[in-house]
Design an enzyme around this catalytic site. Structure first.
Site, PDB file in Angstrom:
ATOM      1  N   TYR A  86       1.692  -9.093  -0.501  1.00  0.00           N
ATOM      2  CA  TYR A  86       1.508  -7.700  -0.075  1.00  0.00           C
ATOM      3  C   TYR A  86       0.652  -7.649   1.189  1.00  0.00           C
ATOM      4  CZ  TYR A  86       0.527  -2.781  -0.156  1.00  0.00           C
ATOM      5  OH  TYR A  86       0.426  -1.480   0.208  1.00  0.00           O
TER       6      TYR A  86
ATOM      7  N   TYR B 112      -6.740  -2.178  -3.449  1.00  0.00           N
ATOM      8  CA  TYR B 112      -6.026  -3.409  -3.811  1.00  0.00           C
ATOM      9  C   TYR B 112      -7.010  -4.485  -4.272  1.00  0.00           C
ATOM     10  CZ  TYR B 112      -1.845  -6.350  -3.787  1.00  0.00           C
ATOM     11  OH  TYR B 112      -0.786  -7.132  -4.163  1.00  0.00           O
TER      12      TYR B 112
END
Ligand code: NAI
Length: 270
Positions: free
Chosen positions: A150, A160
């Site tokens: 990602y 995240y």
């Protein structure tokens, strides 16, 4: 649409938990393209998931393996070659988990035991997998190995959390191992940097539903879905991409190269 791109190719697929998993869609697409494979997941995920259904549908066998255990991985590689009747052409690593995220710990309040466990599962497991394959000389020449990542590895997305660091490590392992696998075995290693996708792992990230709409509005082509990712992975396992290696390939509808989109600007126009 099937083109028989993977006819006769054999592989191992990690990470199919349920029908939303990127690995699940990829397994279905590989099957449709003529490939055969062994499915694997952590023993605990076997009990929670629906992997048996996928195995039945695709005529595959399942070998449980905790991707942090070298012993499990060595066993997986040996048994897969037995079951598939020879060396392996493709491997998909679609594994990720942060204990800090799961336990709601902020990036500035990490519990390092959690950090270490998440790194082992999400990042080091890719090295361990490749080392098992490499030592067993299990890959056919012109084989292809893919892991999923990602963009938080390059740019900060606060929620995240420590997965950003895990993904940065994962992408580095792809380059480093890609060198040795390329030189010595003619095997390519790449990471696909995928759009946010509504899966069990994806939805674990705080604020995911708002974030996925933001990413969709920022991307000229819209977010890439799990099925889009499956299709892209098929191309990377096919013979049409034999000289692509050591790359982090953005598969995100253009998100990574967009500064801002009209739709996002309009949200801030009074
Ligand atoms: P998922 O939750 O369906 O798959 C994650 C898998 O990791 C599960 O099957 C789980 O059982 C497996 N796993 C966890 N610990 C393991 C262990 N110790 N050994 C073996 N397997 C283990 O979610 P998804 O989204 O399909 O995740 C696949 C990959 O895609 C992950 O690497 C994830 O970080 C990546 N990715 C996901 C995005 C998203 O928004 N969903 C975006 C970009 C990348």
């Amino acid at each position: 649409m099937a083109f028989n791109l993977l006819k006769g190719k054999k592989g191992i697929i990690f990470g199919a938990l349920d029908e939303n998993s990127i690995a699940w869609k990829t397994a279905e697409s590989i099957h449709a393209e003529g490939g055969s494979f062994v499915l694997t997941n952590a023993p605990i995920a076997m009990r929670m998931g629906q992997i048996d259904e996928l195995a039945k549908k695709t005529g595959s066998e399942i070998i449980p393996a905790d991707a942090t255990s070298v012993e499990d991985l060595d066993n997986l590689v040996a048994k897969s070659m037995e079951i598939l009747g020879g060396k392996i052409d493709f491997v998909l690593h679609a594994i990720g988990m942060s204990v800090n995220v799961r336990k709601g710990r902020a990036y500035t309040d990490e519990k390092y035991d959690f950090t270490t466990k998440g790194w082992d599962v999400s990042a080091l497991s890719f090295h361990k997998t490749m080392q098992s394959l490499y030592k067993a000389d299990a890959m056919n020449e012109w084989g292809s190995i893919v892991a999923l990542t990602y963009i938080a590895a390059q740019r900060t997305f606060p929620d995240y959390n420590d997965m950003a660091d895990n993904k940065a490590y994962l992408e580095s392992v792809a380059r480093s191992f890609g060198y040795f696998f390329g030189k010595e075995k003619k095997v390519r290693v790449n990471t696909i940097s995928q759009s946010p996708t509504p899966t069990t792992a994806g939805q674990g990230v705080k604020g995911f539903s708002n974030f996925i709409s933001y990413a969709d509005k920022m991307s000229p082509l819209g977010n890439a879905t799990a099925q889009d990712c499956a299709d892209y992975t098929v191309t990377l396992f096919s013979d049409l991409t034999r000289k692509v290696t050591m790359q982090n390939l953005f598969h995100d509808g253009g998100f990574s190269n967009t500064g801002v989109s009209q739709e996002v600007v309009e949200k801030f126009t009074e």
